[in-house]
Design a protein around this motif. Structure first.
Motif, PDB file in Angstrom:
ATOM      1  N   GLN B 210       0.908  -1.145   0.012  1.00  0.00           N
ATOM      2  CA  GLN B 210       0.065   0.066   0.001  1.00  0.00           C
ATOM      3  C   GLN B 210       0.981   1.308  -0.209  1.00  0.00           C
ATOM      4  N   GLU B 219      -7.288   1.461  -2.903  1.00  0.00           N
ATOM      5  CA  GLU B 219      -6.979   0.752  -1.583  1.00  0.00           C
ATOM      6  C   GLU B 219      -7.487   1.929  -1.187  1.00  0.00           C
ATOM      7  N   TYR B 225      -6.698   1.548   4.328  1.00  0.00           N
ATOM      8  CA  TYR B 225      -5.063   1.784   4.508  1.00  0.00           C
ATOM      9  C   TYR B 225      -5.779   2.003   6.290  1.00  0.00           C
TER      10      TYR B 225
END
Lengths: 223, 466
Positions: B210, B219, B225
């Protein structure tokens, strides 16, 4: 076997002095009492912490002295026992002299468990061991013509003197550490804390060796 | 081993504030494309010195591609902990992890103008002894040096959750993992603690896929996150509570507990709220019954902007998000500095009442689609990023780079490492110092700053202010 009065007085003096010595050593816990008092913001917390540290120290002294007090019943082996104890204390001193790494587990104890911390600190530094040769000297003094006494009486007497030595020592330790903690807490301030914090590791290890050697000397030539 | 505690160790934050002021700053030099080794630059911070405001020394590593990010001291004021009973360490070694390589350097700063590599811990040792990768934040604490990691095991760092490991503070050997029971914690970023109160708090950025190749928009928009804050029993090494800020609050980054250990609160920043692009700061505190609470106490709104002025990543939003990427709390717990890396602003909040912060000062510098120039007339690249406050709270330093791949996404046309300084007014307020402007050597960006003798994000104090 009999020791003269001045030697007995000197031995009790050593019990008190070693108490003062342990008390002033920050490694035995007086900074914890300062911290507890300041964190809780009341004088009572300081006193309570000093009490907890004293109790932990007393337990450590007894944990070391009591087994020796029982062994002193083996009167026939008295000299060997005292030489062995002296050698043990010297070995502990040498170990601390060579291995200067600080015991990490002391920092792992929760700040609220002061009795446990104090007990572990005294054990890890060999504080109890430092008392053994002095204690054995005092036992020797109490023995009189102990060789003829019943082993059970002797053991009871020696357990009593183990308690007396541990209590007197802890009292001196508590007073010395308590005075420093209170002085910093009430008057001197925390700047004094880092200024007065000396590294006693080397001196401490050497004092163990010294006390061990003294114990052996006393065992061989003290009577 | 020393006979006296290091004079830079202080029992309280108050005493640290009264200590002599900083002479040098150590700053990460990052080669963003890995074409050169990363390094540490030494910036002269003594106004009376000839080299003031310039890089007077630098050390480059023997490897490339480490990606230096955060770093810290082997020992700090926490060594005066009454529990360790042993204050005789030196604040001498900087522990500098490579977040991309997982290699850790131990750098000797005995002579700040002649830095030396004391030890290199190769990534294989980190992997083998911890099962973690991507070492990040460094703190010196009860059992040694604590290192947070952003990755687990395996090539992409996804084999198991990341966590914290402990290193010996004298031999620098890796001892092993910290966690006994991690509870819900699966992602990691920052961590800090209150030593006498015996708790730790940790935050979440994202997992290596990420962040390593840049922010992944899909994402982010699907709220993947990190958005939680974890509280730990520090010495039992157990997660005692997790507070989820809500999945729209993406990336809980820096945690800043009050420096005075008597206080049971702190701050945590949120990079972006996916519902409105706001950035936020939460205040967390401990209730009477011992449970932790958190409340959003600072919000910063995005600024509308024409798409043509924005990088491709942001064009669809037609706005510049503030992007809080760092926060730092002054040692008197009075001012919280908040860097809005997207907007190009550094905010100063008065947090004397931690539940009701108010904006006390602000500086504009750089920023997406705005690019405010420095008062000396020079361009400031990117925006205000890693912040460090002098111990006395009078000077605030900051650099400009966030993370190699993220810099390129948000500021595609820009390049360069810079460090500036602002002066704090008697009653708050923030003014850029016109004469302090450090340009890093071409090819190197600038990230975290550590001040000689300690600063506002390294030291933990074991005794309360009086």
């Amino acid at each position: 076997m009999e020791l003269d009065a001045s030697t007995v007085a000197a031995l009790w003096g050593a019990v008190i002095l070693s108490g003062v010595y342990h008390g002033v050593n920050p490694g035995m816990g007086w900074p914890l009492a300062v911290s507890a008092g300041l964190m809780e913001g009341r004088h009572g917390a300081l006193a309570k912490a000093i009490g907890a540290l004293a109790f932990g120290h007393l337990l450590a002294m007894l944990a070391i002295l009591l087994p020796f007090s029982m062994m002193t019943a083996l009167v026939r082996w008295e000299t060997e026992l005292r030489v062995g104890a002296g050698a043990l204390v010297i070995a502990a001193g040498l170990y601390l002299l060579i291995n200067r790494r600080h015991p990490r587990f002391l920092a792992r104890v929760s700040p609220s468990r002061l009795v446990l911390w104090s007990f572990l600190a005294a054990m890890a530094h060999g504080a109890g061991l430092m008392l053994v040769p002095i204690y054995l000297g005092i036992c020797g003094a109490d023995l009189g013509d102990g060789g003829h006494e019943a082993a059970r009486d002797l053991m009871g007497q020696n357990i009593a003197s183990a308690f007396a030595v541990a209590l007197a020592h802890t009292f001196a330790m508590t007073l010395a550490g308590g005075v420093i903690a209170a002085a910093i807490y009430f008057w001197l301030g925390l700047k004094f804390l880092s200024r007065t914090w000396f590294n006693l590791d080397l001196v401490w290890a050497l004092s163990l060796i010294l006390v061990g050697a003294f114990g052996i000397y006393l065992a061989l030539y003290g009577h | 081993m020393t006979l006296r505690p290091d004079p830079t160790f202080h029992a309280t934050a108050q005493l640290a504030m009264q200590a002599p002021v900083e002479n040098y700053g150590f700053v990460v030099m990052l080669s963003p494309d890995g074409s050169q080794p990363d390094g540490i630059a030494v910036v002269d911070l003594n106004p009376k010195s000839d080299g003031y405001g310039s890089i007077v020394h630098q050390i480059l590593m023997p490897n490339k591609g480490d990606e230096f990010h955060h770093f810290g001291w082997n020992a700090c004021s926490s060594s005066l902990s009454p529990l360790s009973g042993h204050a005789f360490l030196e604040r001498r070694y900087l522990i500098v992890p490579g977040i991309r390589s997982s290699r850790i350097y131990v750098i000797d700063t005995k002579d700040p103008l002649d830095l030396k590599i004391h030890k290199i811990i190769e990534p294989e040792e980190v992997f083998a002894k911890t099962g973690y990768s991507r070492p990040h934040t460094i703190h010196c604490g009860p059992e040694g040096i604590y290192v947070s990691t952003l990755g687990g095991g395996g090539k992409d760092g996804m084999d198991g959750p990341p966590g914290i490991f402990i290193m010996d503070c004298e031999t620098f050997d890796i001892i092993g993992r910290y966690e006994m029971d991690r509870g819900k914690q699966e992602k990691h970023y920052d961590f800090w603690w209150n030593l006498p109160q015996d708790y730790m708090v940790s935050s979440e950025w994202g997992l290596p896929p990420q962040f390593e190749n840049g922010l992944v928009p899909e994402e982010l928009l699907s709220n993947k996150y990190g958005h939680a804050l974890h509280f730990w029993d520090l010495r039992k090494r157990k997660n005692i509570q997790t507070i989820d800020f809500g999945e729209n609050h993406q990336m809980t980054l820096e945690v800043r507990p009050a420096h005075d250990p008597k206080k049971s609160y702190g701050f945590c920043s949120i990079v972006v709220d996916t519902t409105n692009l706001q950035a936020a700061v939460f205040t967390w505190w401990r209730d009477e019954d011992g449970t932790w609470q958190a409340k959003k106490t600072i919000t910063i709104d995005p600024r509308p902007e024409k798409p043509e002025n924005l990088p491709p990543l942001l064009q669809g939003f037609e706005a510049v998000p503030p992007l809080i990427t760092d926060i730092d709390l002054s040692l008197d717990d009075k001012y919280l500095y908040v860097s809005c890396w997207g907007l190009g602003e550094l905010h100063q909040y008065d947090v004397s009442d931690p539940m009701n912060p108010f904006l006390a000062g602000k500086v504009e510098l750089g920023g997406i689609a705005r690019g405010t120039k420095h008062p000396n007339g020079r361009e400031f690249v990117f925006g205000p990023q890693m912040v460090e406050i002098s111990r006395d709270g009078k000077r605030v330093y900051w650099t400009n780079s966030l993370y190699s791949t993220w810099d390129s996404q948000f500021y595609p046309e820009q390049e360069g490492g810079q460090m500036v300084m602002a002066l704090v007014g008697e009653n708050g307020g923030l003014t850029l110092d016109k004469d302090f402007f450090v340009e890093f050597p071409k090819g190197h960006r600038a990230h975290q700053i550590r001040l000689e003798g300690g600063d506002c994000s390294t030291d933990s104090f074991c005794y309360p202010n009086v």
